[in-house]
Design an enzyme around this catalytic site. Structure first.
Site, PDB file in Angstrom:
ATOM      1  N   HIS A 205       0.813  -1.221   0.000  1.00  0.00           N
ATOM      2  CA  HIS A 205       0.000   0.000   0.000  1.00  0.00           C
ATOM      3  C   HIS A 205       0.840   1.262   0.000  1.00  0.00           C
ATOM      4  CE1 HIS A 205       1.200  -0.128   4.209  1.00  0.00           C
ATOM      5  NE2 HIS A 205       0.916   1.144   4.267  1.00  0.00           N
TER       6      HIS A 205
HETATM    7  C1  UD1 Z   1      -1.279   6.057   5.766  1.00  0.00           C
HETATM    8  C2  UD1 Z   1       0.090   6.487   6.278  1.00  0.00           C
HETATM    9  C3  UD1 Z   1       1.070   5.325   6.096  1.00  0.00           C
HETATM   10  C4  UD1 Z   1       0.549   4.051   6.752  1.00  0.00           C
HETATM   11  C5  UD1 Z   1      -0.868   3.753   6.265  1.00  0.00           C
HETATM   12  C6  UD1 Z   1      -1.424   2.599   7.048  1.00  0.00           C
HETATM   13  C7  UD1 Z   1       0.736   8.849   6.064  1.00  0.00           C
HETATM   14  C8  UD1 Z   1       1.606   9.787   5.335  1.00  0.00           C
HETATM   15  N1  UD1 Z   1       0.633   7.610   5.525  1.00  0.00           N
HETATM   16  O1  UD1 Z   1      -1.167   5.790   4.389  1.00  0.00           O
HETATM   17  O2  UD1 Z   1       2.302   5.653   6.699  1.00  0.00           O
HETATM   18  O3  UD1 Z   1       1.400   3.005   6.413  1.00  0.00           O
HETATM   19  O4  UD1 Z   1      -1.707   4.903   6.478  1.00  0.00           O
HETATM   20  O5  UD1 Z   1      -2.418   1.936   6.346  1.00  0.00           O
HETATM   21  O6  UD1 Z   1       0.176   9.181   7.083  1.00  0.00           O
HETATM   22  N2  UD1 Z   1      -8.734   5.514   2.016  1.00  0.00           N
HETATM   23  C9  UD1 Z   1     -10.000   5.003   2.118  1.00  0.00           C
HETATM   24  N3  UD1 Z   1     -10.467   4.706   3.365  1.00  0.00           N
HETATM   25  C10 UD1 Z   1      -9.759   4.904   4.478  1.00  0.00           C
HETATM   26  C11 UD1 Z   1      -8.476   5.439   4.366  1.00  0.00           C
HETATM   27  C12 UD1 Z   1      -7.979   5.737   3.122  1.00  0.00           C
HETATM   28  O7  UD1 Z   1     -10.688   4.794   1.135  1.00  0.00           O
HETATM   29  O8  UD1 Z   1     -10.251   4.595   5.576  1.00  0.00           O
HETATM   30  C13 UD1 Z   1      -8.166   5.793   0.670  1.00  0.00           C
HETATM   31  C14 UD1 Z   1      -8.423   7.210   0.174  1.00  0.00           C
HETATM   32  O9  UD1 Z   1      -8.602   7.134  -1.194  1.00  0.00           O
HETATM   33  C15 UD1 Z   1      -7.116   7.907   0.488  1.00  0.00           C
HETATM   34  C16 UD1 Z   1      -6.085   6.802   0.331  1.00  0.00           C
HETATM   35  O10 UD1 Z   1      -6.745   5.619   0.744  1.00  0.00           O
HETATM   36  O11 UD1 Z   1      -6.871   8.979  -0.363  1.00  0.00           O
HETATM   37  C17 UD1 Z   1      -4.837   7.006   1.166  1.00  0.00           C
HETATM   38  O12 UD1 Z   1      -5.146   7.215   2.539  1.00  0.00           O
HETATM   39  P1  UD1 Z   1      -4.125   8.031   3.480  1.00  0.00           P
HETATM   40  O13 UD1 Z   1      -4.574   7.928   4.889  1.00  0.00           O
HETATM   41  O14 UD1 Z   1      -3.881   9.383   2.928  1.00  0.00           O
HETATM   42  O15 UD1 Z   1      -2.780   7.272   3.312  1.00  0.00           O
HETATM   43  P2  UD1 Z   1      -2.443   5.736   3.454  1.00  0.00           P
HETATM   44  O16 UD1 Z   1      -1.951   5.241   2.148  1.00  0.00           O
HETATM   45  O17 UD1 Z   1      -3.565   5.021   4.109  1.00  0.00           O
HETATM   46  N1  UDP Z   2      -3.789  -5.582   8.952  1.00  0.00           N
HETATM   47  C1  UDP Z   2      -5.101  -5.995   9.164  1.00  0.00           C
HETATM   48  N2  UDP Z   2      -5.849  -6.370   8.077  1.00  0.00           N
HETATM   49  C2  UDP Z   2      -5.368  -6.343   6.813  1.00  0.00           C
HETATM   50  C3  UDP Z   2      -4.037  -5.899   6.599  1.00  0.00           C
HETATM   51  C4  UDP Z   2      -3.281  -5.530   7.689  1.00  0.00           C
HETATM   52  O1  UDP Z   2      -5.562  -6.047  10.304  1.00  0.00           O
HETATM   53  O2  UDP Z   2      -6.102  -6.681   5.882  1.00  0.00           O
HETATM   54  C5  UDP Z   2      -2.990  -5.147  10.107  1.00  0.00           C
HETATM   55  C6  UDP Z   2      -1.663  -5.846  10.269  1.00  0.00           C
HETATM   56  O3  UDP Z   2      -1.800  -6.973  11.095  1.00  0.00           O
HETATM   57  C7  UDP Z   2      -0.784  -4.778  10.885  1.00  0.00           C
HETATM   58  C8  UDP Z   2      -1.363  -3.492  10.367  1.00  0.00           C
HETATM   59  O4  UDP Z   2      -2.670  -3.786   9.908  1.00  0.00           O
HETATM   60  O5  UDP Z   2      -0.865  -4.780  12.300  1.00  0.00           O
HETATM   61  C9  UDP Z   2      -0.523  -2.955   9.246  1.00  0.00           C
HETATM   62  O6  UDP Z   2      -1.126  -1.823   8.717  1.00  0.00           O
HETATM   63  P1  UDP Z   2      -0.607  -1.158   7.381  1.00  0.00           P
HETATM   64  O7  UDP Z   2       0.130  -2.169   6.576  1.00  0.00           O
HETATM   65  O8  UDP Z   2      -1.779  -0.503   6.775  1.00  0.00           O
HETATM   66  O9  UDP Z   2       0.337  -0.005   7.920  1.00  0.00           O
HETATM   67  P2  UDP Z   2       1.907   0.162   8.189  1.00  0.00           P
HETATM   68  O10 UDP Z   2       2.291  -0.776   9.270  1.00  0.00           O
HETATM   69  O11 UDP Z   2       2.627  -0.076   6.908  1.00  0.00           O
HETATM   70  O12 UDP Z   2       2.025   1.576   8.587  1.00  0.00           O
END
Ligand code: UD1
Ligand code: UDP
Length: 362
Positions: A205
């Site tokens: 992601h």
């Molecule tokens: C964010 C964090 C990243 C973390 C990740 C965990 C920052 C800079 N990035 O990235 O470090 O690893 O969360 O998962 O803070 N969206 C939805 N529903 C949601 C959330 C997001 O549809 O509940 C979609 C939206 O289109 C949004 C995109 O995902 O624009 C990205 O979401 P965003 O929270 O900006 O960044 P992540 O890629 O989730």
């Molecule tokens: N995770 C989850 N369901 C999923 C994918 C990930 O519960 O379908 C959990 C996973 O066990 C871990 C966390 O989400 O604890 C990781 O989140 P993510 O990869 O979004 O974020 P990052 O750690 O890269 O910031």
């Protein structure tokens, strides 16, 4: 002592879980501020339900946006709440925009900040997370690095050793506290018709991977090659950012790769624990694979979690399909006998002990 826990994304909910649970047990005066950075049911509320947490006292509902817009909205919203509630300590975890906004808001009000998972560095300044974690460390009054290595990084950056406490990573607490529960409560292998050790688990992601067509195609191709070579299915719970990009880029999902919706934490732990191999660009998933002794191939060129590589549980592959295949072969030949370098599962207790004093935490 009044404590404010600020969180906003899936991994922060999971990694704060042992601290929140302990705050409840000890009946501490604490409240949760949720920024609403993550808001889809299966990226947010599902975890509050599964982990049986109280609802956040505040939810800013900032939703998605550019980094600046998102961080700015959170900063303004958090500031208002902190002014009203006046906590003694604010706790943030990790490296997201939520974490930076929380730390900045507290710092400008001269409220004490504790940073859980301090001292991680990828040395890749293109990552938004790298800037977030550096700035947050530098705003903080209490630093909780997970390992001696992350403590060393902080010392090299000139922090006073008196504010640094190595606690282990709270993800170990979360894995230990929920693995057994997962096996009692869910059976996702059965639901997906999977056999133990007979499938590959993929998550990707990260912005620098999935926002570039070539990189996400490389990851999918690598997974496809591996799936063909081993004749095993790939399970890929798909993050909403990635789903959006796959649609925008009109990418056809290769045969053998099964996209599923993001799962709950219990289901995901079970998927990880029983996978033959995990391929990921996630921070927490690299850690969980290492803790669960499942070999991991990291779909990045760097990691801020080098301990997982040092013990032999992880390898860096990037997004080139051939390299993913080659690294997977290496990891599949490893014995799963490495030590968990990330802590003893008591990080949450240790952190609270330091914040509120010895007497109240056993
Ligand atoms: C964010 C964090 C990243 C973390 C990740 C965990 C920052 C800079 N990035 O990235 O470090 O690893 O969360 O998962 O803070 N969206 C939805 N529903 C949601 C959330 C997001 O549809 O509940 C979609 C939206 O289109 C949004 C995109 O995902 O624009 C990205 O979401 P965003 O929270 O900006 O960044 P992540 O890629 O989730
Ligand atoms: N995770 C989850 N369901 C999923 C994918 C990930 O519960 O379908 C959990 C996973 O066990 C871990 C966390 O989400 O604890 C990781 O989140 P993510 O990869 O979004 O974020 P990052 O750690 O890269 O910031």
């Amino acid at each position: 002592m009044r404590l404010s826990i600020i969180l906003g994304t899936r991994p922060e909910i999971i990694k704060m879980s042992s601290i929140i649970r302990k705050c409840g047990e000890l009946k501490l005066d604490y409240f949760i501020i949720h920024t609403g950075q993550h808001y889809s049911y299966n990226m947010d509320k599902l975890f509050f339900e599964q982990l049986e947490f109280p609802k956040p006292k505040y939810n800013l509902d900032v939703g998605s946006g550019t980094h600046g817009e998102q961080t700015g909205k959170m900063l303004a919203g958090i500031e208002k709440i902190l002014q009203k509630e006046n906590p003694d300590v604010v706790l943030v975890e990790g490296d997201t925009d939520t974490v930076l906004a929380g730390a900045l808001a507290a710092h400008k009000l001269q409220i004490k900040i504790g940073h859980v998972e301090a001292g991680l560095r990828s040395y890749d300044r293109r990552m938004p997370e790298e800037i977030n974690r550096i700035l947050t460390d530098h705003c903080s009054d209490l630093l909780f690095p997970p390992t001696e290595k992350s403590k060393e990084i902080l010392l090299e950056e000139g922090f006073d050793k008196k504010i640094i406490f190595v606690t282990g990573n709270t993800i170990v607490d979360a894995v230990y506290q929920n693995l057994e529960l997962a096996n009692k409560k869910v059976n996702i292998l059965k639901d997906l018709s999977l056999e133990q050790n007979d499938y590959l688990l993929v998550t990707a992601h990260r912005e620098e991977n999935v926002d570039t067509k070539e990189n996400i195609e490389g990851i999918l191709k690598g997974a496809e090659l591996l799936s063909e070579e081993l004749n095993l299915p790939v399970i890929y719970p798909i993050h909403p950012r990635t789903r959006k990009r796959l649609e925008e880029f009109n990418i056809i999902i290769p045969k053998g790769i099964n996209l599923i919706d993001p799962t709950g934490f219990l289901e995901f732990l079970q998927l990880e624990a029983n996978a033959k191999l995990i391929l990921t660009d996630s921070g927490a998933v690299q850690e969980e694979a290492c803790i669960l002794k499942v070999p991991c191939v990291t779909l990045r060129d760097n990691t801020e979690r080098p301990e997982t590589i040092d013990v032999g549980g992880n390898i860096l592959a990037g997004t080139n399909p051939e390299k993913i295949l080659e690294c997977s072969r290496i990891m599949l030949n490893k014995e799963r006998n490495w030590e968990n370098p990330l802590g003893d599962g008591k990080a949450g207790d240790k952190i609270l002990k330091i914040i509120i004093g010895d007497k109240e935490v056993n």
